[in-house]
Design an enzyme around this catalytic site. Sequence first.
Site, short mmCIF file in Angstrom:
data_model
loop_
_atom_site.label_atom_id
_atom_site.label_comp_id
_atom_site.label_asym_id
_atom_site.label_seq_id
_atom_site.Cartn_x
_atom_site.Cartn_y
_atom_site.Cartn_z
N GLY A 71 22.13 -20.57 26.98
CA GLY A 71 22.72 -19.25 26.98
C GLY A 71 23.05 -18.72 28.36
N GLY A 203 20.94 -23.07 21.90
CA GLY A 203 20.34 -23.95 20.90
C GLY A 203 18.94 -23.57 20.49
N HIS A 204 18.10 -23.21 21.44
CA HIS A 204 16.68 -23.01 21.10
C HIS A 204 16.42 -21.68 20.40
CE1 HIS A 204 15.07 -20.27 24.38
NE2 HIS A 204 16.25 -20.58 24.87
N CYS A 333 12.19 -13.77 29.35
CA CYS A 333 12.70 -13.95 30.71
C CYS A 333 12.16 -12.90 31.67
CB CYS A 333 14.23 -13.93 30.70
SG CYS A 333 14.94 -15.24 29.68
#
Length: 400
Positions: A71, A203-204, A333
């Site tokens: 991302g 994806g994750h 994050c």
Amino acid sequence: MRRIYMDANATTPLLPEVFEAMRPFFLEHYGNASSIHQQGQFARAAVDHARDQIAHLLHCRTSEIVFTSGGTESDNLALFGTLENAAAPAHFITTSIEHDAILRAAAALAKKKIEVTILPSTPQGVIEPTALLAAIRPETKLVSVMFANNETGVIQPIAALAAIAHASGALFHTDAVQVVGRLPLDLSPKGALKDVDLLTISGHKIYAPKGIGALFVRRNVRLAPMLYGGSHERQRRAGTENVAGIVGLGKAAELANIWLAEDSPIDGPTHLTALRDRLEQGILSQVEERGVNGEGAPRVSNTSSLYFDHVEAEALVIALDLKGLSVSGGSACQSGATEPSHVLTAMGLSPARARASIRFSLSRLTTAQEIDEALALIPAAVARLRDLSPTWNKTTLIPA
């Protein structure tokens, strides 16, 4: 101790079906997808098939899918690829509730003489079309608004915002990391998202592995590469393809398509919505001085951000972790940051309330039994921490 995982917005588990699809490309089919021999062409066919699977999920052309490392790279490629070489004067619009992958990229663009405007959020966490209308101008080159917030789950009116951008001649990008596989997305030329030019996938967040993502780039959008090397991805992203990761992302997209067909998040409550609401209602009925961040706004089915006054989120995360429940104080994050969430403060929460907010984000593997077990842990953990708080009024009654 049996663990309960409720931090799917940070990362989802890798599904067995996805891993099995990937397995041969680690050990048996290890060819480089750019090689012309048989092993290479087998890898190329797998990459092409995954591109087809993702395009089918998004209702777009296969040529409009660019594979990335995730991302953050997709967000950066969307911004720098369209703005770094933009003719002056160049103006970029984004919002106060974006992921740092957008906000820090915007700060870097500002140093390159790109003028940046940050749109405000409503108290519900929504970016209103009127705010964009007031900010956009002829030199605006790009608008970027995240589809659903990673902390609150609040969904933005992306179709309306993208239409405003297009009407003014600007491109429109959305970070859709938290909605891909959770909401039906139609990027076709006549679809609901026809005015979206760039869209980020990770994806994750959809049960594929970490380290793989994609950027939808609408046909005829010129995108300058960030990486220089080979002519991979139609010269938009250089580097040998991560074949196993790409295969996993393709398989996850295929599974997401099946799930979306089984229970539409638009037409009625899904399995995850029902579980999320059960968790929320259980907490609200048992705990005093608490509330839902983004209440009243549309939210993705799996996400609930709640504040617990007189409690530090970090302490509550640790207390629940010790009991076997994995949750988050917000964006993964931002883990370890001393400042309160910029998303929640942008919504008008006080620093104290923002620091008292916990995010519960469910996955497709979450069960009703786990919801009940979590509800047996959360009120007690909050009560124990409040007993240690000098600001807690123990005589406070639960609101009606």
